[in-house]
Design an enzyme around this catalytic site. Sequence first.
Site, mmCIF file in Angstrom:
data_model
loop_
_atom_site.group_PDB
_atom_site.id
_atom_site.type_symbol
_atom_site.label_atom_id
_atom_site.label_comp_id
_atom_site.label_asym_id
_atom_site.label_seq_id
_atom_site.Cartn_x
_atom_site.Cartn_y
_atom_site.Cartn_z
ATOM 1 N N LYS A 172 0.823 -1.217 0.000
ATOM 2 C CA LYS A 172 0.000 0.000 0.000
ATOM 3 C C LYS A 172 0.850 1.258 0.000
ATOM 4 C CE LYS A 172 -2.222 -1.291 3.682
ATOM 5 N NZ LYS A 172 -1.734 -2.686 3.761
ATOM 6 N N GLY A 217 2.805 -0.856 9.090
ATOM 7 C CA GLY A 217 4.095 -0.495 8.504
ATOM 8 C C GLY A 217 3.944 -0.095 7.056
ATOM 9 N N HIS A 218 4.519 1.036 6.679
ATOM 10 C CA HIS A 218 4.478 1.515 5.303
ATOM 11 C C HIS A 218 5.912 1.766 4.857
ATOM 12 C CE1 HIS A 218 0.119 2.363 5.768
ATOM 13 N NE2 HIS A 218 0.489 2.687 6.990
ATOM 14 N N GLN A 273 -3.078 -2.130 7.471
ATOM 15 C CA GLN A 273 -3.353 -3.567 7.526
ATOM 16 C C GLN A 273 -4.105 -4.032 6.271
ATOM 17 O OE1 GLN A 273 -4.523 -1.880 10.698
ATOM 18 N NE2 GLN A 273 -2.528 -2.149 11.608
#
Length: 430
Positions: free
Chosen positions: A16, A40-41, A224
Amino acid sequence: MANVVVVGAQWGDEGKGKIVDWLSERADVIARFQGGHNAGHTLVIDGEVFKLNALPSGVVRGGKLSVIGNGVVLDPWHLLNEIESIRKQGVTITPETLMVAENTPLILPIHGELDRAREAVVSVAKIGTTGRGIGPAYEDKVGRRSIRVADLADDKTLELRVDRALAHHDALRKGLGLEAIDRVKLIEQLKEIAPKILEYAAPVWKVLNEKRKAGKRILFEGAQGALLDIDFGTYPFVTSSNVIAGQAATGTGIGPGAIDFVLGIVKAYTTRVGEGPFPTELQDDDGQRLGERGHEFGTVTGRQRRCGWFDAVLVRQTCATSGVNGISLTKLDVLDGFETLKICTGYDLDGERLDYLPTAADRQARCVPIYEEMPGWSESTEGARSWADLPAAAIKYVRRVEELIDCPVALLSTSPEREDTILVTDPFAD
């Protein structure tokens, strides 16, 4: 102007961050609407890696407004540390570029302590929590004992909120063998951090509605994946918030009619971190190969992800519950070199064929995937930026995925680099 919601359509880790970053160039506002810093990105921009947890992905792009909505639970200490870390990478963050909703619930140190203590004493069916206090913070929200951002502005209100929270938490802690909470210390910690957080506080619902009326494009960023949704995920092995697209409205204070396009992010195979059912999980060389080629380690936990073949049943289901208009298919290049590929098209449950994942955990555990095989390709798809760059077998694979999930591909990602993206349908098109 079109407003777009981005949601993960599997168990998270679908890529994402890159897609939100790619879309943020076309957006004026980027808003987080659920989750916490358990998300987390990872963004790769001009070779530099940015790892974000609480901050919206749009912060790395100049000239954009980033928003943390009320659907998020926020660890204020983590937020300030993350801001400082990103600043060291040359990113400018000010109250003009970052807003936090005044009604955002806070994650306190006691939430993380409770989270970890609970996980430690559970001997059966561990959830696999990150231990960061996300679940306990959401529990306090629905239990009407949260401390919210706006409460930091008034000492009397803050102390009342703390006392209400402690009445609940001290009883829990006693049962878990933890010491009682130091009320004075907690209040001092909150008063110390209050002015640093309040400078970012704003009535986000009002700001977003004004932006919309002014014709600005809003990008709603989910964390998520839909299979971790508290209602529609593989319960109880889920996160503590609603992850599906409808939460974008509730988690920011903008009406559902403001959402014009829902983009589901879908990996070309399937992965999962932590515990819970996973019908297409592979325990063989193919699973190991997917993990190694895809660098499948959790951004937050560092845990190796479980890997398996693409599950069209699950993605069709999440596309329905989120009202997905188009998907972004990521990590197609990880499938390069496989002689044969498999796609799950249904489940065998005690001799009955199902076209959806049942709700009951015992039935989920007995679901055996029914596979359809397709020829793979030997050529590389890494870095492809047009359909002409893709092998014929790769195109056939993508088209078959579209058919099986009953949803078109809007974007195709072929590497972590933001420009290695094939645009089929622009979600921001009016």
